[in-house]
Scaffold this motif. Sequence first.
Motif, short mmCIF file in Angstrom:
data_model
loop_
_atom_site.label_atom_id
_atom_site.label_comp_id
_atom_site.label_asym_id
_atom_site.label_seq_id
_atom_site.Cartn_x
_atom_site.Cartn_y
_atom_site.Cartn_z
N LEU A 1 44.50 42.35 51.18
CA LEU A 1 44.14 41.61 49.97
C LEU A 1 43.22 42.40 49.05
O LEU A 1 43.23 42.21 47.83
CB LEU A 1 43.52 40.27 50.35
CG LEU A 1 44.56 39.24 50.83
CD1 LEU A 1 43.95 38.22 51.78
CD2 LEU A 1 45.21 38.54 49.64
N ASP A 2 42.43 43.30 49.62
CA ASP A 2 41.62 44.18 48.76
C ASP A 2 42.53 45.09 47.94
O ASP A 2 42.30 45.32 46.74
CB ASP A 2 40.64 45.00 49.60
CG ASP A 2 41.30 45.76 50.74
OD1 ASP A 2 42.43 45.41 51.15
OD2 ASP A 2 40.68 46.72 51.25
N VAL A 3 43.58 45.58 48.57
CA VAL A 3 44.58 46.40 47.87
C VAL A 3 45.30 45.56 46.82
O VAL A 3 45.54 46.02 45.70
CB VAL A 3 45.58 46.99 48.88
CG1 VAL A 3 46.71 47.74 48.16
CG2 VAL A 3 44.87 47.92 49.86
N LEU A 4 45.62 44.34 47.18
CA LEU A 4 46.34 43.46 46.25
C LEU A 4 45.53 43.19 44.99
O LEU A 4 46.07 43.23 43.88
CB LEU A 4 46.67 42.14 46.96
CG LEU A 4 47.39 41.08 46.12
CD1 LEU A 4 48.74 41.59 45.65
CD2 LEU A 4 47.56 39.79 46.91
N VAL A 5 44.25 42.93 45.15
CA VAL A 5 43.42 42.66 43.98
C VAL A 5 43.36 43.88 43.06
O VAL A 5 43.48 43.76 41.83
CB VAL A 5 42.00 42.22 44.40
CG1 VAL A 5 41.08 42.15 43.19
CG2 VAL A 5 42.05 40.86 45.11
N GLU A 6 43.18 45.06 43.65
CA GLU A 6 43.15 46.28 42.83
C GLU A 6 44.49 46.53 42.15
O GLU A 6 44.55 46.95 40.99
CB GLU A 6 42.75 47.48 43.70
CG GLU A 6 41.28 47.53 44.02
CD GLU A 6 40.42 47.58 42.77
OE1 GLU A 6 40.65 48.45 41.92
OE2 GLU A 6 39.53 46.72 42.64
N ARG B 1 37.96 35.96 46.47
CA ARG B 1 37.48 35.38 45.20
C ARG B 1 36.42 36.27 44.55
O ARG B 1 36.40 36.43 43.32
CB ARG B 1 36.92 33.98 45.44
CG ARG B 1 37.99 32.93 45.74
CD ARG B 1 37.36 31.57 45.99
NE ARG B 1 38.35 30.49 46.02
CZ ARG B 1 39.04 30.15 47.10
NH1 ARG B 1 38.84 30.81 48.25
NH2 ARG B 1 39.93 29.17 47.05
N GLU B 2 35.54 36.84 45.36
CA GLU B 2 34.51 37.74 44.83
C GLU B 2 35.14 38.99 44.23
O GLU B 2 34.70 39.47 43.17
CB GLU B 2 33.52 38.10 45.93
CG GLU B 2 32.64 36.93 46.36
CD GLU B 2 31.85 37.23 47.63
OE1 GLU B 2 31.96 38.36 48.15
OE2 GLU B 2 31.13 36.32 48.10
N TRP B 3 36.16 39.54 44.89
CA TRP B 3 36.84 40.73 44.35
C TRP B 3 37.53 40.40 43.03
O TRP B 3 37.48 41.19 42.09
CB TRP B 3 37.87 41.26 45.35
CG TRP B 3 37.27 41.77 46.62
CD1 TRP B 3 36.04 42.30 46.81
CD2 TRP B 3 37.91 41.78 47.91
NE1 TRP B 3 35.86 42.64 48.13
CE2 TRP B 3 36.99 42.35 48.82
CE3 TRP B 3 39.16 41.38 48.39
CZ2 TRP B 3 37.28 42.52 50.17
CZ3 TRP B 3 39.46 41.55 49.73
CH2 TRP B 3 38.53 42.12 50.60
N LEU B 4 38.16 39.25 42.96
CA LEU B 4 38.83 38.84 41.72
C LEU B 4 37.81 38.65 40.60
O LEU B 4 38.05 39.06 39.45
CB LEU B 4 39.60 37.55 41.95
CG LEU B 4 40.90 37.67 42.76
CD1 LEU B 4 41.37 36.30 43.23
CD2 LEU B 4 41.99 38.36 41.95
N VAL C 1 50.01 51.81 51.57
CA VAL C 1 48.94 50.83 51.30
C VAL C 1 48.01 51.46 50.27
O VAL C 1 46.93 51.96 50.58
CB VAL C 1 48.18 50.48 52.59
CG1 VAL C 1 47.15 49.37 52.32
CG2 VAL C 1 49.15 50.00 53.67
N ASP C 2 48.45 51.42 49.03
CA ASP C 2 47.75 52.09 47.94
C ASP C 2 47.89 51.25 46.68
O ASP C 2 49.02 50.95 46.26
CB ASP C 2 48.35 53.48 47.71
CG ASP C 2 47.75 54.18 46.51
OD1 ASP C 2 46.61 54.68 46.62
OD2 ASP C 2 48.44 54.21 45.47
N PRO C 3 46.78 50.83 46.05
CA PRO C 3 46.86 49.94 44.90
C PRO C 3 47.72 50.48 43.76
O PRO C 3 48.50 49.72 43.16
CB PRO C 3 45.40 49.79 44.46
CG PRO C 3 44.60 50.08 45.68
CD PRO C 3 45.38 51.11 46.43
#
Length: 406
Positions: free
Chosen positions: A222-227, A256-259, A335-337
Amino acid sequence: MKILHVIANLAPRYGGPAKAGMEMSAALAARGHDVTIFTTNQDGDGVLEVPTDRIIRKNGVDVRYFPVVQPKFWRTSPAMAAALKKEIPNFDIVHIHSLYLFHGMAAGHYARKHGVPYIVRPHGTLDPVMYARHRYRKKIMETLFEDRNIRLADALHYTTEEELLLAEPYVHGSPGFVVPNGVNSSDYRELPPKGTFRSRYKLLEGKKMLLFFSRINFKKGLDVLVEAFREIHRRHPDTVLVLTGPDDENYGQKVREWLKAASLSEFAIFTGMLTGADKLAVLRDADLFLLPSYSENFGIAVVEAMACGVPVVISDKVNIWREVVAEGAGLATPVDPAQVADAASRLLDDPELREQMGERGRAMVSQYYEWSQVAAQLEQEYRQLAGEAGTAGSGSSARAGLTWGS
């Protein structure tokens, strides 16, 4: 055949393994087998509202829920162990789901003690990413019981060739077979009218809908997804990210914090877990499915999306990625944004390609992942193993290993 599946939990919050365990058992029962599931009543910090003193009949399967006790992280259930000790000799084969948990220790021990062939299904825990996680704690369990369980198993069950290859360094040469997860494609033939889900959110009016449909969990990328979404939204301001699935261990707060940090909060919708018609509605309305997982031994959500005709962009750590790409049902990236964003943008720019991939996905599911076909493959493996090992209860107890509770 009399078949016993042993799995830690069946609560919907646990996602693919729980869903697959129940549906697999039902598909085997539909082929005329006598199928039982032993599981616990765990549901996160609480318990399911199910009886633990009698069998529940579900879709032709006898399900026995046993009370979970502390330490719950280990899915501990002495009542289940007592039942396994008594009942395993009555089965032809035992299918153990997941590693490093109480139920696997108990089931493996009593299967060996009574000479009943058993299968271990790792559910992705032998992927290098997951194998390294909590390594100290897992090493203790390997020394106490898990290495023995794996080494002396009659077979390991993998759901993809990729999973089998990734697990090879950790299975002590134990044999394995590949049979995929499945879906009942009939469940996806009659979908809600297009726009049913979108009509609930004003934000989705006239927008392209990117769907994350899985547990809100660290391994899902999900960190990758947000980026990636930051770049996708820059190129395609008419996009909205919809995140559907149960929040695992309050991980959703991080997302939510990343977004918020990326100034994307107003373009994201969290729906929580959706089931039944609501699940079909969100899949029906998606323009694109995104799953950039760090580790995914199969990815049943990918198959569900394809069954609904949604083109998919997945990471090359989702172990059916080779099959998806080969069938032209979607795209796979590292796995790369940046590469996830490029793949998604390519499909957003090409509606015709999205439609073609959606149709190929439907065809792929029908050809390879129908539960009736999968159950036939699994039955064949069971018969071979039971035939090689002899009838239930007739084997030697020389493999019994640990002597606790015997």
